[in-house]
Write a protein that holds these residues in place. Structure first.
Motif, PDB file in Angstrom:
ATOM      1  N   THR A 117       0.831  -1.200   0.000  1.00 51.10           N
ATOM      2  CA  THR A 117       0.000   0.000   0.000  1.00 51.10           C
ATOM      3  C   THR A 117       0.871   1.258   0.000  1.00 51.10           C
ATOM      4  N   ALA A 118       2.007   1.199   0.667  1.00 51.48           N
ATOM      5  CA  ALA A 118       2.934   2.333   0.638  1.00 51.48           C
ATOM      6  C   ALA A 118       3.447   2.592  -0.777  1.00 51.48           C
ATOM      7  N   ALA A 119       3.487   1.530  -1.591  1.00 50.65           N
ATOM      8  CA  ALA A 119       3.933   1.661  -2.984  1.00 50.65           C
ATOM      9  C   ALA A 119       2.798   2.076  -3.909  1.00 50.65           C
ATOM     10  N   GLY A 120       1.585   2.252  -3.364  1.00 52.04           N
ATOM     11  CA  GLY A 120       0.471   2.747  -4.165  1.00 52.04           C
ATOM     12  C   GLY A 120      -0.499   1.703  -4.653  1.00 52.04           C
ATOM     13  N   ALA A 121      -0.297   0.438  -4.294  1.00 51.50           N
ATOM     14  CA  ALA A 121      -1.196  -0.617  -4.748  1.00 51.50           C
ATOM     15  C   ALA A 121      -2.474  -0.656  -3.910  1.00 51.50           C
ATOM     16  N   ARG A 122      -3.562  -1.109  -4.527  1.00 44.53           N
ATOM     17  CA  ARG A 122      -4.791  -1.425  -3.804  1.00 44.53           C
ATOM     18  C   ARG A 122      -4.699  -2.906  -3.439  1.00 44.53           C
ATOM     19  N   TYR A 123      -4.517  -3.179  -2.182  1.00 43.25           N
ATOM     20  CA  TYR A 123      -4.058  -4.493  -1.718  1.00 43.25           C
ATOM     21  C   TYR A 123      -5.200  -5.338  -1.164  1.00 43.25           C
ATOM     22  N   VAL A 124      -5.249  -6.599  -1.624  1.00 51.17           N
ATOM     23  CA  VAL A 124      -6.170  -7.604  -1.086  1.00 51.17           C
ATOM     24  C   VAL A 124      -5.335  -8.816  -0.707  1.00 51.17           C
ATOM     25  N   ALA A 125      -5.576  -9.359   0.474  1.00 53.58           N
ATOM     26  CA  ALA A 125      -4.829 -10.539   0.930  1.00 53.58           C
ATOM     27  C   ALA A 125      -5.755 -11.735   1.036  1.00 53.58           C
ATOM     28  N   LEU A 126      -5.247 -12.889   0.647  1.00 53.17           N
ATOM     29  CA  LEU A 126      -5.969 -14.151   0.818  1.00 53.17           C
ATOM     30  C   LEU A 126      -5.103 -15.115   1.589  1.00 53.17           C
ATOM     31  N   ASP A 127      -5.714 -15.810   2.541  1.00 53.15           N
ATOM     32  CA  ASP A 127      -4.996 -16.841   3.284  1.00 53.15           C
ATOM     33  C   ASP A 127      -5.980 -17.917   3.700  1.00 53.15           C
ATOM     34  N   ALA A 128      -5.481 -19.125   3.871  1.00 50.71           N
ATOM     35  CA  ALA A 128      -6.334 -20.221   4.324  1.00 50.71           C
ATOM     36  C   ALA A 128      -6.445 -20.273   5.831  1.00 50.71           C
ATOM     37  N   ASP A 129      -5.632 -19.466   6.524  1.00 51.45           N
ATOM     38  CA  ASP A 129      -5.535 -19.530   7.983  1.00 51.45           C
ATOM     39  C   ASP A 129      -5.877 -18.175   8.576  1.00 51.45           C
ATOM     40  N   VAL A 130      -6.987 -18.094   9.312  1.00 43.40           N
ATOM     41  CA  VAL A 130      -7.384 -16.825   9.922  1.00 43.40           C
ATOM     42  C   VAL A 130      -6.332 -16.339  10.912  1.00 43.40           C
ATOM     43  N   GLY A 131      -5.617 -17.246  11.534  1.00 43.79           N
ATOM     44  CA  GLY A 131      -4.560 -16.870  12.463  1.00 43.79           C
ATOM     45  C   GLY A 131      -3.441 -16.127  11.776  1.00 43.79           C
ATOM     46  N   GLU A 132      -3.113 -16.514  10.540  1.00 44.16           N
ATOM     47  CA  GLU A 132      -2.073 -15.819   9.787  1.00 44.16           C
ATOM     48  C   GLU A 132      -2.526 -14.413   9.402  1.00 44.16           C
ATOM     49  N   LEU A 133      -3.773 -14.293   8.965  1.00 46.64           N
ATOM     50  CA  LEU A 133      -4.272 -13.002   8.522  1.00 46.64           C
ATOM     51  C   LEU A 133      -4.384 -12.003   9.660  1.00 46.64           C
ATOM     52  N   SER A 134      -4.638 -12.498  10.868  1.00 41.03           N
ATOM     53  CA  SER A 134      -4.820 -11.593  12.000  1.00 41.03           C
ATOM     54  C   SER A 134      -3.596 -11.541  12.898  1.00 41.03           C
ATOM     55  N   GLY A 135      -2.443 -11.883  12.332  1.00 45.58           N
ATOM     56  CA  GLY A 135      -1.226 -11.974  13.133  1.00 45.58           C
ATOM     57  C   GLY A 135      -0.809 -10.680  13.791  1.00 45.58           C
ATOM     58  N   LEU A 136      -1.207  -9.536  13.240  1.00 43.11           N
ATOM     59  CA  LEU A 136      -0.861  -8.251  13.836  1.00 43.11           C
ATOM     60  C   LEU A 136      -2.049  -7.622  14.556  1.00 43.11           C
ATOM     61  N   GLY A 137      -3.078  -8.424  14.838  1.00 44.62           N
ATOM     62  CA  GLY A 137      -4.266  -7.894  15.500  1.00 44.62           C
ATOM     63  C   GLY A 137      -5.518  -8.278  14.737  1.00 44.62           C
ATOM     64  N   GLU A 138      -6.506  -7.372  14.693  1.00 47.93           N
ATOM     65  CA  GLU A 138      -7.739  -7.632  13.960  1.00 47.93           C
ATOM     66  C   GLU A 138      -7.460  -7.724  12.459  1.00 47.93           C
ATOM     67  N   MET A 139      -8.254  -8.578  11.772  1.00 47.78           N
ATOM     68  CA  MET A 139      -8.118  -8.658  10.330  1.00 47.78           C
ATOM     69  C   MET A 139      -8.575  -7.344   9.695  1.00 47.78           C
ATOM     70  N   PRO A 140      -7.726  -6.686   8.910  1.00 48.94           N
ATOM     71  CA  PRO A 140      -8.126  -5.414   8.292  1.00 48.94           C
ATOM     72  C   PRO A 140      -9.047  -5.645   7.106  1.00 48.94           C
ATOM     73  N   PRO A 141      -9.718  -4.591   6.620  1.00 51.44           N
ATOM     74  CA  PRO A 141     -10.553  -4.718   5.423  1.00 51.44           C
ATOM     75  C   PRO A 141      -9.724  -5.216   4.238  1.00 51.44           C
ATOM     76  N   GLY A 142     -10.396  -5.905   3.321  1.00 48.73           N
ATOM     77  CA  GLY A 142      -9.698  -6.407   2.146  1.00 48.73           C
ATOM     78  C   GLY A 142      -8.992  -7.714   2.370  1.00 48.73           C
ATOM     79  N   THR A 143      -9.361  -8.439   3.418  1.00 50.48           N
ATOM     80  CA  THR A 143      -8.787  -9.757   3.660  1.00 50.48           C
ATOM     81  C   THR A 143      -9.830 -10.823   3.353  1.00 50.48           C
TER      82      THR A 143
END
Length: 251
Positions: A75-101
């Protein structure tokens, strides 16, 4: 197919020995100090991908995005970012899952055909049971003219067994059993379940056989620039290429 490494001149200019050593050291901290490891890897990923595509305004899917380190860098590079993961624990590793996950499988991406500008994946392919189905799915969801950047840890490289390395050279199941005996628990990356043997030869074969995209580059992702030609040498390429990147442009 055309020689591996073609079209990668810009990436080669920054693929210095100093960078390779720094990344190799960073990999040692994947489990004891994840922020240090993933922050370094995310920054390097943005720099490398930017040599092939302008990220500004691009809708980018990160397959296996994990926690927010890559989100912040892209996002710092200007991309509109969407993340996909099979593990909710990985996606929320830094806290709550942000939008676009998105929760889902890399082998059945929950996106329409041709709906993304860039489809990116780093160090995930070796964790799925059918890696080349995932690669084909990444092509499917990328628009014509869009870019796919797919990299993975090569099995016979120094980190192929992840935390069980270097014992994976004696076999994945042996390395897993040794880790269990030594540490009294299973490794995070369990051979045959969440870690699989993916080679350079497999990638070269798949890239040559797929019909949906131009192969822009196939390069040893973290190696110094001079080592790209080793991809031409069977057996040797499997050992010296500790991470392989495939860059494609969708027809």
């Amino acid at each position: 197919m055309n020689p591996p490494g073609r079209g990668a001149s810009a990436a080669r200019k920054r693929a210095t020995l100093r960078r390779s050593v720094a990344l190799l050291r960073a990999f040692r901290y994947e489990q004891p100090d994840p922020p240090r490891f993933y922050t370094a890897l995310a920054r390097d990923s943005v720099e490398q991908l930017s040599t092939y595509v302008d990220l500004t305004g691009s809708l980018l899917l990160d397959v296996g995005g994990g926690p927010g380190y890559f989100r912040d860098a892209f996002t710092a590079a200007g991309a509109r970012y969407v993340a996909l993961d099979a593990d909710v624990g990985e996606l929320s590793g830094l806290g709550e899952m942000p939008p676009g996950t998105v929760l889902g499988s890399g082998m059945a991406l929950p996106f329409r055909d041709g709906s993304l500008d860039v489809c990116y994946s780093s160090n995930v392919l070796e964790h799925v049971s059918d890696p080349w189905l995932m690669a084909q799915e990444m092509l499917r969801v990328t628009r014509p003219g869009g870019t796919v950047f797919l990299s993975y840890t090569v099995w016979f490289g120094p980190w192929g067994g992840h935390e069980t390395a270097p014992w994976h050279f004696l076999g994945g199941r042996r390395a897993r059993a040794r880790y269990r005996r030594t540490h009294g628990r299973e490794p995070k990356n369990r051979f045959g379940e969440s870690l699989f043997k993916v080679t350079v030869a497999q990638a070269l074969r798949w890239a040559g056989e797929q019909q949906d995209a131009e192969v822009v580059a196939i390069v040893p992702r973290y190696n110094p620039a001079w080592s790209w030609w080793l991809l031409r040498v069977p057996l040797v390429r499997e050992v010296v290429t500790w991470n392989l990147a495939i860059v494609l442009r969708r027809h």
